[in-house]
Design a protein around this motif. Structure first.
Motif, PDB file in Angstrom:
ATOM      1  N   THR A 247      -5.891   2.770  11.892  1.00 37.96           N
ATOM      2  CA  THR A 247      -6.773   1.891  11.133  1.00 37.96           C
ATOM      3  C   THR A 247      -8.124   1.729  11.820  1.00 37.96           C
ATOM      4  O   THR A 247      -8.210   1.774  13.050  1.00 37.96           O
ATOM      5  CB  THR A 247      -6.148   0.488  10.968  1.00 37.96           C
ATOM      6  OG1 THR A 247      -6.107  -0.158  12.245  1.00 37.96           O
ATOM      7  CG2 THR A 247      -4.757   0.564  10.384  1.00 37.96           C
TER       8      THR A 247
ATOM      9  N   GLY B  34      -7.905  -1.380   6.705  1.00 32.30           N
ATOM     10  CA  GLY B  34      -8.651  -0.190   6.349  1.00 32.30           C
ATOM     11  C   GLY B  34      -7.837   1.089   6.375  1.00 32.30           C
ATOM     12  O   GLY B  34      -8.400   2.185   6.247  1.00 32.30           O
TER      13      GLY B  34
ATOM     14  N   ASN C 160       0.818  -1.220   0.000  1.00 33.93           N
ATOM     15  CA  ASN C 160       0.000   0.000   0.000  1.00 33.93           C
ATOM     16  C   ASN C 160       0.848   1.264   0.000  1.00 33.93           C
ATOM     17  O   ASN C 160       0.312   2.374   0.005  1.00 33.93           O
ATOM     18  CB  ASN C 160      -0.950   0.019   1.201  1.00 33.93           C
ATOM     19  CG  ASN C 160      -0.230   0.138   2.546  1.00 33.93           C
ATOM     20  OD1 ASN C 160       0.993   0.244   2.609  1.00 33.93           O
ATOM     21  ND2 ASN C 160      -0.997   0.102   3.625  1.00 33.93           N
TER      22      ASN C 160
ATOM     23  N   LYS D  80      -7.705   3.633   1.680  1.00 32.71           N
ATOM     24  CA  LYS D  80      -9.086   3.488   1.182  1.00 32.71           C
ATOM     25  C   LYS D  80      -9.152   3.296  -0.321  1.00 32.71           C
ATOM     26  O   LYS D  80     -10.207   3.120  -0.874  1.00 32.71           O
ATOM     27  CB  LYS D  80      -9.892   4.729   1.569  1.00 32.71           C
ATOM     28  CG  LYS D  80      -9.932   4.999   3.075  1.00 32.71           C
ATOM     29  CD  LYS D  80     -10.495   3.837   3.860  1.00 32.71           C
ATOM     30  CE  LYS D  80     -10.754   4.210   5.300  1.00 32.71           C
ATOM     31  NZ  LYS D  80      -9.506   4.448   6.058  1.00 32.71           N
ATOM     32  N   ASP D  81      -8.038   3.399  -1.026  1.00 35.19           N
ATOM     33  CA  ASP D  81      -8.067   3.291  -2.491  1.00 35.19           C
ATOM     34  C   ASP D  81      -7.058   2.250  -2.944  1.00 35.19           C
ATOM     35  O   ASP D  81      -5.880   2.388  -2.659  1.00 35.19           O
ATOM     36  CB  ASP D  81      -7.733   4.646  -3.109  1.00 35.19           C
ATOM     37  CG  ASP D  81      -7.781   4.622  -4.632  1.00 35.19           C
ATOM     38  OD1 ASP D  81      -7.299   5.568  -5.236  1.00 35.19           O
ATOM     39  OD2 ASP D  81      -8.280   3.635  -5.206  1.00 35.19           O
TER      40      ASP D  81
END
Length: 254
Positions: A214, A250, A148, A253-254
């Motif tokens: 998160t 979480g 991420n 978010k993308d």
């Protein structure tokens, strides 16, 4: 194809996240190839614990095309059938230590080259070696391990992040190319996992900061991450390809 019918290659499967992925597939009665480069003892111990009929440890440097071809031949000989599923997990030597990372003014191209070979070259080699067998079966699953950090570069690891971003591009172009053969190609991207060899140098306060950021209020574990890998190999993802699933509690978010 159900998971218990699959023959799964996990690169870098002897330790850390790779070992968690191996155990997750084995728990579903898949047959697993535990690939390793340097971690022979750990890989063989893991394979032995799962049983010779369910797992085998095989050495190969996945950045070397010849070694990868030999790896696939040995795996097919051992299990009597082609590899159906490839998990590109092997990581070029790297430590997630923000204090010791190479900053923008000193990082060298060699650092980028090492990461690109580990993420992109290795994926190309395993994909090409897997294709004849997958095409003969009319079925294949390829899952690439990402990060991420290219969406949220909270720590700017320039070389590692650039290589994983390139691997996502390759994931999507391979998905477009191989879909007609019944082969799906997806990526699972995590944040910092608690804990692997690569994240062992990360201070506890960094883990605590991530957890607090998160929705789940905790850091994702290797076993939790492996669950998402199973999804992309399972029948429930049969219409999903070219996707990148972020598994980080979480945080992104993308």
């Amino acid at each position: 194809m159900q998971l218990d019918k699959q023959i799964v290659l996990v690169t870098g499967g002897g330790r850390g996240l790779g070992a968690a992925i191996v155990r997750s597939f084995a728990a579903q009665n898949a047959r697993v190839i535990v690939n390793y480069r340097n971690s022979r003892e750990a890989a063989e111990e893991l394979a032995t614990s799962l049983g010779a009929d369910r797992a085998v440890a095989l050495r190969a440097d996945v950045t070397d095309a010849g070694q990868v071809a030999a790896l696939f031949s040995a795996a097919e000989e051992h299990f009597g059938s082609p590899v159906t599923t490839v998990i590109n997990n092997a990581l070029a030597d790297f430590s997630f230590n923000g204090d010791a990372r190479d900053k923008a003014d000193v990082i060298t191209w060699d650092a980028f080259d090492s990461q690109l070979r580990g993420s992109v070259k290795a994926t190309l080699h395993t994909t090409q070696a897997a294709l004849p067998g997958m095409r003969s079966l009319g079925f294949g699953r390829i899952v690439n391990i990402g990060t991420n950090l290219f969406q949220n570069p909270v720590v700017p690891y320039h070389d590692y992040t650039a290589a994983k971003a390139a691997a996502l591009s390759l994931t999507r172009t391979l998905a477009a190319d191989l879909g007609p053969d019944g082969i799906t190609v997806n990526m699972v991207s995590g944040g910092l996992l608690r804990t692997t060899d690569a994240s062992a140098a990360t201070p506890d306060e960094v883990f605590d900061l991530i957890a607090a950021s998160t929705p789940l209020q905790r850091v994702t574990t290797p076993d939790e991450f492996a669950d998402a890998v199973l999804f992309f190999a399972s029948p429930w993802s049969r219409a999903v390809t070219g996707q990148n699933l972020v598994v980080d509690g979480g945080l992104v978010k993308d």
